[in-house]
Design an enzyme around this catalytic site. Structure first.
Site, mmCIF file in Angstrom:
data_model
loop_
_atom_site.group_PDB
_atom_site.id
_atom_site.type_symbol
_atom_site.label_atom_id
_atom_site.label_comp_id
_atom_site.label_asym_id
_atom_site.label_seq_id
_atom_site.Cartn_x
_atom_site.Cartn_y
_atom_site.Cartn_z
ATOM 1 C CD GLN A 1 -2.788 -1.152 2.481
ATOM 2 O OE1 GLN A 1 -3.232 -0.111 2.966
ATOM 3 N NE2 GLN A 1 -2.986 -2.340 3.047
ATOM 4 C CD GLU B 1 29.412 -16.482 -21.853
ATOM 5 O OE1 GLU B 1 30.061 -15.578 -21.299
ATOM 6 O OE2 GLU B 1 29.922 -17.282 -22.664
ATOM 7 N NE ARG C 1 40.512 -2.932 -23.654
ATOM 8 C CZ ARG C 1 39.618 -2.882 -22.649
ATOM 9 N NH1 ARG C 1 39.759 -3.685 -21.602
ATOM 10 N NH2 ARG C 1 38.605 -2.060 -22.686
ATOM 11 C CB CYS D 1 36.632 -14.560 -22.959
ATOM 12 S SG CYS D 1 37.145 -12.865 -23.364
ATOM 13 C CE LYS E 1 3.530 -21.505 -5.942
ATOM 14 N NZ LYS E 1 2.859 -22.663 -5.339
ATOM 15 C CG HIS F 1 31.869 -13.945 -23.916
ATOM 16 N ND1 HIS F 1 32.123 -14.174 -22.584
ATOM 17 C CD2 HIS F 1 32.813 -13.063 -24.334
ATOM 18 C CE1 HIS F 1 33.168 -13.455 -22.199
ATOM 19 N NE2 HIS F 1 33.607 -12.774 -23.239
#
Length: 545
Positions: free
Chosen positions: A192, A517, A470, A379, A239, A515
């Protein structure tokens, strides 16, 4: 085509999971055939998260077009098919930088530059640009309602609701509904007060997502609806769950997508969540489990490796095994030795920067190579594998990277000095160049060797993966390393840069400069992670014999 906007805010406390909630809702709307995208507006002053500490901020997620962005964009891409771009994430720092640049150019014709209207207008322009061409855009406002930093963003979205029209805008507010054990009930007062804070800014939420460790009872939701002036069917209980991939189904079961489609007058079929049900089934019914050690330097905050952790789980789904991830500090390998790497089914070294813990990573790569343990280097994980091989197999004593030892005898990894910017212009950089925005970033093509393991895994000769680095393999010193037995399994599209290396006489030793992922998803997985987890499972079986 009219674009509809859902503005997502959070109240009471941070870390409620706005990003997951927004991504889950987007997944449902996408399953209804709508063209959906998600934006993240971050209220910090940094221009982007590229130079922020992973321990403070978590990982930096890299988009296909090379933007360094908030980790929430990784959640977005894992939940929906739409690819994120630099348009999907911007910060207060970026906005102020743009406005100040315009002021210096004289674009404001001598006007006094203020938060309202100049900063808020700049925010609105970017949100509208990011939403072009989509049916629904979810816009997540970072931070917590009540923070000073987020006020310009809240004012901007308040104005957008007026300008675009309430028939095409919705405000969705996530709030905490805590359970008080002493009283034996959940408490609605924090919610609230959070809504009261929003109202003081001029925003009336249309939807309330009530976060709790348990389902919020119907009578408490009715109470929240009454005092917060929100329809009861728009008060959603969210939840805690054991898998984030259950959240789309949880939101759909309460009719959230129906409410939104009706509000926006969108006619579209029911959401088909069969793909998500399959993910949940695979996750809940594994045929085995493996333990993979991840050796890094930011392990005190697992979010620093969020996409890697998720990608390993996706690899587990594709192999019907549970992946237990053991986080290992690379400095502990230096001080306690490789003994702490025992009892692992595979080893992964993720990306990172700086010299701290590097020797521990090099020792880890050697341990994996010499003991035939499946190894995946990403990497920096590729660079340390190369350094280790150069030192201990190719006879290059004290080989290193110029990032760590600038004047080393064998700089097998060195700075890329010639770059091309977004417009294709050549830039020359050195160790003294700015750190921010000065890396090889975004999607790059890679040509795979026909006789390589990765060629079998990907099933195609050319792949596209995302980069953030880099430093690169020094081609000048590559021949003796290849002669010693290392295989270059992938090169950049122009054949200039080494992208993947393998150890041929090893069951599974792959290291990549990119990368992978960042492109792994729960529904599709990723060839490298699926192959890596499979190798871990096979290693475990061999060890059990």
């Amino acid at each position: 085509m009219t674009t509809n906007y859902i503005f997502v805010t959070g109240g009471v406390v941070s870390s409620l999971g706005k990003g997951i909630a927004a991504a889950s809702l987007a997944a449902i709307l996408e399953a209804r055939g709508l063209n959906v995208t998600i934006m993240k507006l971050d209220p910090y002053i940094n221009v982007d998260p590229g130079t922020m500490s992973p321990i403070q901020h978590g990982e930096v997620f890299v988009t296909e077009d090379g933007a360094e962005t908030d980790l929430d964009l990784g959640h977005y891409e894992r939940f929906i098919r739409t690819k994120m771009t630099r348009r999907n994430n911007f910060t207060t720092g970026r906005i102020y930088s743009d406005v100040l640049r315009k002021e210096r150019r004289g674009d404001y014709l001598g006007a006094t530059v203020q938060v309202i209207p100049h900063i808020t207008n700049a925010i609105k322009e970017r949100v509208l640009a990011g939403g072009e061409g989509h049916d629904v855009v979810l816009v997540e406002i970072g931070g917590t309602v009540g923070d000073i930093e987020s006020l310009p963003f809240l004012e901007a979205i308040r104005q957008m609701a007026v300008e675009i029209g309430r028939e095409h805008t919705l405000f969705m507010h996530l709030t905490l509904v805590p359970y008080m054990a002493a009283a034996g009930e959940v408490k609605t007062k924090p919610t609230q007060h959070s809504v009261k804070e929003l109202l003081s800014i001029g925003i009336q939420p249309d939807i309330l997502i009530c976060r709790s460790d348990r389902a919020v009872p119907a009578n408490e939701r009715a109470k929240i609806a009454l005092f917060c002036n929100v329809p009861e069917k728009a008060v959603i209980s969210l939840k805690d769950v054991d898998s984030i991939y259950k959240i789309p189904g949880l939101l759909k079961s309460q009719g959230l997508d129906d409410y939104i489609c009706k509000r926006f007058s969108l006619t579209c079929p029911e959401a088909n969540l069969a793909e998500w049900e399959q993910v949940i089934y695979e996750e809940a019914n594994p045929a085995g489990e493996v333990t993979i050690g991840m050796v890094g330097k930011y392990i005190e905050l697992p979010d620093a490796y969020k996409s890697v952790i998720e990608a390993l789980k996706h690899g587990g789904l594709k192999n019907r095994v549970t992946v237990n991830i053991k986080l290992i500090d690379s400095q502990d390998v230096e001080t306690r030795g490789v003994e702490i790497l025992k009892d692992l089914d595979a080893i992964l070294i993720p990306g990172g920067f700086g010299y701290r813990g590097v020797e521990g990573k090099i020792a880890t790569a050697r341990y994996a190579r010499e003991n035939n343990i499946p190894y995946l280097g990403i990497c920096l994980g590729m660079q340390v594998a190369l350094i280790e091989f150069a030192r201990n197999v190719a006879g290059m004593e004290n080989a290193n990277s110029t990032e760590f030892v600038p004047d080393c005898k064998y700089p097998v990894v060195a700075l890329i000095t010639e770059w091309r910017d977004e417009d294709g212009n050549v830039e020359v950089r050195s160790e003294k160049s700015d750190l921010g925005g000065t890396m090889r970033l975004g999607a790059q093509q890679c040509q795979l060797s026909d006789d390589s393991l990765v060629r079998q895994l990907y099933g195609e000769p050319t792949i596209t993966e995302r980069h953030r680095h880099r430093y690169e393999v020094n081609n000048m010193l590559l021949k003796p390393i290849e002669a010693a037995g290392l295989r270059v399994a992938g090169r950049s599209g122009d054949d200039q840069l080494v992208e993947i290396i393998e150890v041929p006489n090893h069951p599974w030793f792959v290291a990549c400069q990119f990368h992978p992922e960042f492109t792994s998803t729960p529904r599709d997985g990723h060839p490298l992670f699926a192959g890596f987890v499979k190798a871990a499972s096979e290693y475990q079986k061999r060890q059990a014999k």
